[in-house]
Design an enzyme around this catalytic site. Structure first.
Site, PDB file in Angstrom:
ATOM      1  N   THR A  11      -1.146   4.655   9.798  1.00 26.26           N
ATOM      2  CA  THR A  11       0.198   4.230   9.693  1.00 26.26           C
ATOM      3  C   THR A  11       1.226   5.152  10.252  1.00 26.26           C
ATOM      4  O   THR A  11       0.885   6.202  10.762  1.00 26.26           O
ATOM      5  CB  THR A  11       0.540   3.925   8.247  1.00 26.26           C
ATOM      6  N   LYS A  43       2.884   0.555   2.236  1.00 26.36           N
ATOM      7  CA  LYS A  43       2.353   1.916   2.123  1.00 26.36           C
ATOM      8  C   LYS A  43       3.363   2.892   1.556  1.00 26.36           C
ATOM      9  O   LYS A  43       3.171   4.097   1.619  1.00 26.36           O
ATOM     10  CB  LYS A  43       1.895   2.382   3.495  1.00 26.36           C
ATOM     11  N   GLY A  57       4.945   7.813   0.401  1.00 26.85           N
ATOM     12  CA  GLY A  57       4.248   6.978   1.361  1.00 26.85           C
ATOM     13  C   GLY A  57       2.939   7.642   1.747  1.00 26.85           C
ATOM     14  O   GLY A  57       2.776   8.847   1.595  1.00 26.85           O
ATOM     15  N   SER A 136      -0.157   8.235  12.558  1.00 29.32           N
ATOM     16  CA  SER A 136      -0.384   8.196  14.001  1.00 29.32           C
ATOM     17  C   SER A 136       0.895   8.039  14.806  1.00 29.32           C
ATOM     18  O   SER A 136       0.993   8.535  15.914  1.00 29.32           O
ATOM     19  CB  SER A 136      -1.371   7.078  14.342  1.00 29.32           C
TER      20      SER A 136
END
Length: 184
Positions: A11, A43, A57, A136
């Site tokens: 994510t 998330k 998160g 990412s």
């Protein structure tokens, strides 16, 4: 039949502190190998404590991250909402527990005063600036957020949302199904 090991990429998480507010945002894409298998995962979440609201998160393997969120929430309750103490105690347990130390996830947690990244090996990082990111697409979102922040025009929530949209245009593991939480 060969067993395939899939690396789960999920994510981009971005936290921003601006104009006396805190916002955390996460995209909704979850991938398995080279397939996007979920588009609207949430998330980020909010933790209410006696000392105020904490937002967090995760990035990494979802089951691992949810386990860490649960452990974090327990520590937050155990230490009466003291974010710094809860984070340090979580990191200690993460590093020493035989099961936890193999979890593949990272967390960002923030309250009105502090921001922390808890890395996959149990390290705690308290970033210097008002922006924190993991995942990412974290670098893309962080760069965009820095530019928006410097203008002085945008709220924390606006910076987080706009920056994640930019990251979604660049990072294949990030989408534009964005969830934003804000502490006012």
């Amino acid at each position: 039949m060969t067993k395939r090991n899939y690396k789960i990429f999920s994510t981009t998480i971005l936290g921003v502190r601006a104009k006396d507010k805190v916002a955390i945002a996460g995209d909704g894409q979850v991938t398995l190998g080279d397939m996007a298998i979920k588009q609207r995962a949430v998330k980020v979440r909010e933790f209410d404590t006696d000392r105020g609201t904490v937002v967090g998160g995760f990035a990494g393997a979802a089951a691992d991250a949810l386990t860490l969120f649960e452990k974090f929430e327990q520590k937050l309750e155990q230490y009466n909402g003291d974010l710094k103490r809860a984070i340090v105690e979580l990191a200690k347990e993460w590093r020493t527990d035989k099961i936890l130390r193999h979890l593949e996830a990272m967390l960002v947690v923030m309250d009105k005063k502090f921001s922390f990244i808890i890395s996959g090996d149990g390290n705690v990082i308290e970033p210097d600036g008002p922006i924190v990111s993991i995942g990412s697409g974290g670098g893309f979102a962080h760069a965009a957020a820095s530019a928006f922040y410097e203008t002085g025009k945008y709220s924390a929530k606006q910076i987080a949302e706009r920056s994640l949209k930019i990251a979604a245009d660049i990072c294949i593991y990030t989408n534009d199904s964005i969830t934003v939480l804000e502490i006012k």
